[in-house]
Scaffold this motif. Structure first.
Motif, PDB file in Angstrom:
ATOM      1  N   LYS A   7      15.370  -8.133  -5.463  1.00 37.23           N
ATOM      2  CA  LYS A   7      13.971  -8.253  -5.060  1.00 37.23           C
ATOM      3  C   LYS A   7      13.518  -7.010  -4.306  1.00 37.23           C
ATOM      4  N   SER A   8      14.369  -6.484  -3.421  1.00 38.02           N
ATOM      5  CA  SER A   8      14.033  -5.266  -2.675  1.00 38.02           C
ATOM      6  C   SER A   8      13.868  -4.076  -3.599  1.00 38.02           C
ATOM      7  N   LEU A   9      14.761  -3.950  -4.588  1.00 41.13           N
ATOM      8  CA  LEU A   9      14.666  -2.853  -5.548  1.00 41.13           C
ATOM      9  C   LEU A   9      13.395  -2.948  -6.374  1.00 41.13           C
ATOM     10  N   ARG A  10      13.021  -4.147  -6.762  1.00 40.80           N
ATOM     11  CA  ARG A  10      11.788  -4.325  -7.528  1.00 40.80           C
ATOM     12  C   ARG A  10      10.574  -3.955  -6.688  1.00 40.80           C
ATOM     13  N   ASN A  11      10.589  -4.345  -5.407  1.00 39.93           N
ATOM     14  CA  ASN A  11       9.480  -3.989  -4.517  1.00 39.93           C
ATOM     15  C   ASN A  11       9.383  -2.473  -4.342  1.00 39.93           C
ATOM     16  N   LEU A  12      10.532  -1.813  -4.173  1.00 38.39           N
ATOM     17  CA  LEU A  12      10.540  -0.356  -4.052  1.00 38.39           C
ATOM     18  C   LEU A  12      10.033   0.306  -5.322  1.00 38.39           C
ATOM     19  N   SER A  13      10.449  -0.212  -6.459  1.00 36.79           N
ATOM     20  CA  SER A  13      10.007   0.341  -7.739  1.00 36.79           C
ATOM     21  C   SER A  13       8.493   0.175  -7.908  1.00 36.79           C
ATOM     22  N   ASP A  14       7.979  -0.980  -7.538  1.00 33.10           N
ATOM     23  CA  ASP A  14       6.533  -1.210  -7.621  1.00 33.10           C
ATOM     24  C   ASP A  14       5.768  -0.282  -6.689  1.00 33.10           C
ATOM     25  N   GLU A  15       6.288  -0.080  -5.485  1.00 34.68           N
ATOM     26  CA  GLU A  15       5.633   0.807  -4.528  1.00 34.68           C
ATOM     27  C   GLU A  15       5.648   2.252  -5.018  1.00 34.68           C
ATOM     28  N   THR A  17       5.768   3.245  -8.170  1.00 35.63           N
ATOM     29  CA  THR A  17       4.812   3.316  -9.272  1.00 35.63           C
ATOM     30  C   THR A  17       3.386   3.404  -8.739  1.00 35.63           C
ATOM     31  N   SER A  18       3.101   2.617  -7.715  1.00 35.17           N
ATOM     32  CA  SER A  18       1.774   2.648  -7.108  1.00 35.17           C
ATOM     33  C   SER A  18       1.470   4.002  -6.480  1.00 35.17           C
ATOM     34  N   MET A  19       2.445   4.577  -5.780  1.00 33.06           N
ATOM     35  CA  MET A  19       2.253   5.887  -5.158  1.00 33.06           C
ATOM     36  C   MET A  19       2.023   6.967  -6.201  1.00 33.06           C
ATOM     37  N   LEU A  20       2.800   6.941  -7.283  1.00 29.38           N
ATOM     38  CA  LEU A  20       2.639   7.946  -8.337  1.00 29.38           C
ATOM     39  C   LEU A  20       1.283   7.805  -9.028  1.00 29.38           C
ATOM     40  N   THR A  45       4.460  11.201 -14.413  1.00 33.21           N
ATOM     41  CA  THR A  45       5.289  11.255 -13.211  1.00 33.21           C
ATOM     42  C   THR A  45       5.412  12.676 -12.678  1.00 33.21           C
ATOM     43  N   LEU A  46       5.721  13.620 -13.556  1.00 31.69           N
ATOM     44  CA  LEU A  46       5.936  15.000 -13.117  1.00 31.69           C
ATOM     45  C   LEU A  46       4.638  15.743 -12.822  1.00 31.69           C
TER      46      LEU A  46
END
Length: 120
Positions: A7-15, A17-20, A45-46
């Motif tokens: 769950k933590s990894l998914r939240n980090l991944s979502d954050e 993606t949102s930042m990018l 991304t790049l």
């Protein structure tokens, strides 16, 4: 515990993606966005990372000065009595920009068509 980590990894991944996405939206307002967008293998991304690392492109008076800023220029062959036999990049400048350029060049190389080198 494992489910919590997932769950933590998914939240980090979502954050991330949102930042990018936000970075890309901000980068779209810059005039160099279309130039970077046209570069091969520079995706969503790049693109904002490359624009952010270079900064204001007008501060570089030539392509050579941008290359020097990235630290991928090579020293001259000769200087006084010194005659270079084996030259390497200087690695002075932005290490982050060098990493981004490496990623782009690696993707370009990977996507090139492979030619058969066998001799019949």
């Amino acid at each position: 515990m494992v489910l919590s980590s997932i769950k933590s990894l998914r939240n980090l991944s979502d954050e991330l993606t949102s930042m990018l996405t936000r970075m890309d939206d901000l980068a779209k307002q810059l005039k160099e966005y279309e130039i970077v967008k046209a570069m091969p293998c520079v995706g969503e991304t790049l693109r904002p990372l490359l624009i952010a690392e270079i900064g204001d492109i007008t501060r570089f008076h030539s392509a050579d000065s941008l290359i020097a800023y990235a630290g991928i220029d090579v020293p001259p062959y000769q200087s006084g009595q010194y005659d270079a036999k084996n030259r390497h990049i200087t690695r002075k400048g932005s290490s982050e920009l060098r990493k981004l350029v490496y990623q782009v060049v690696t993707m370009i190389y990977m996507l090139q068509p492979k030619y058969d080198t066998k001799v019949l």
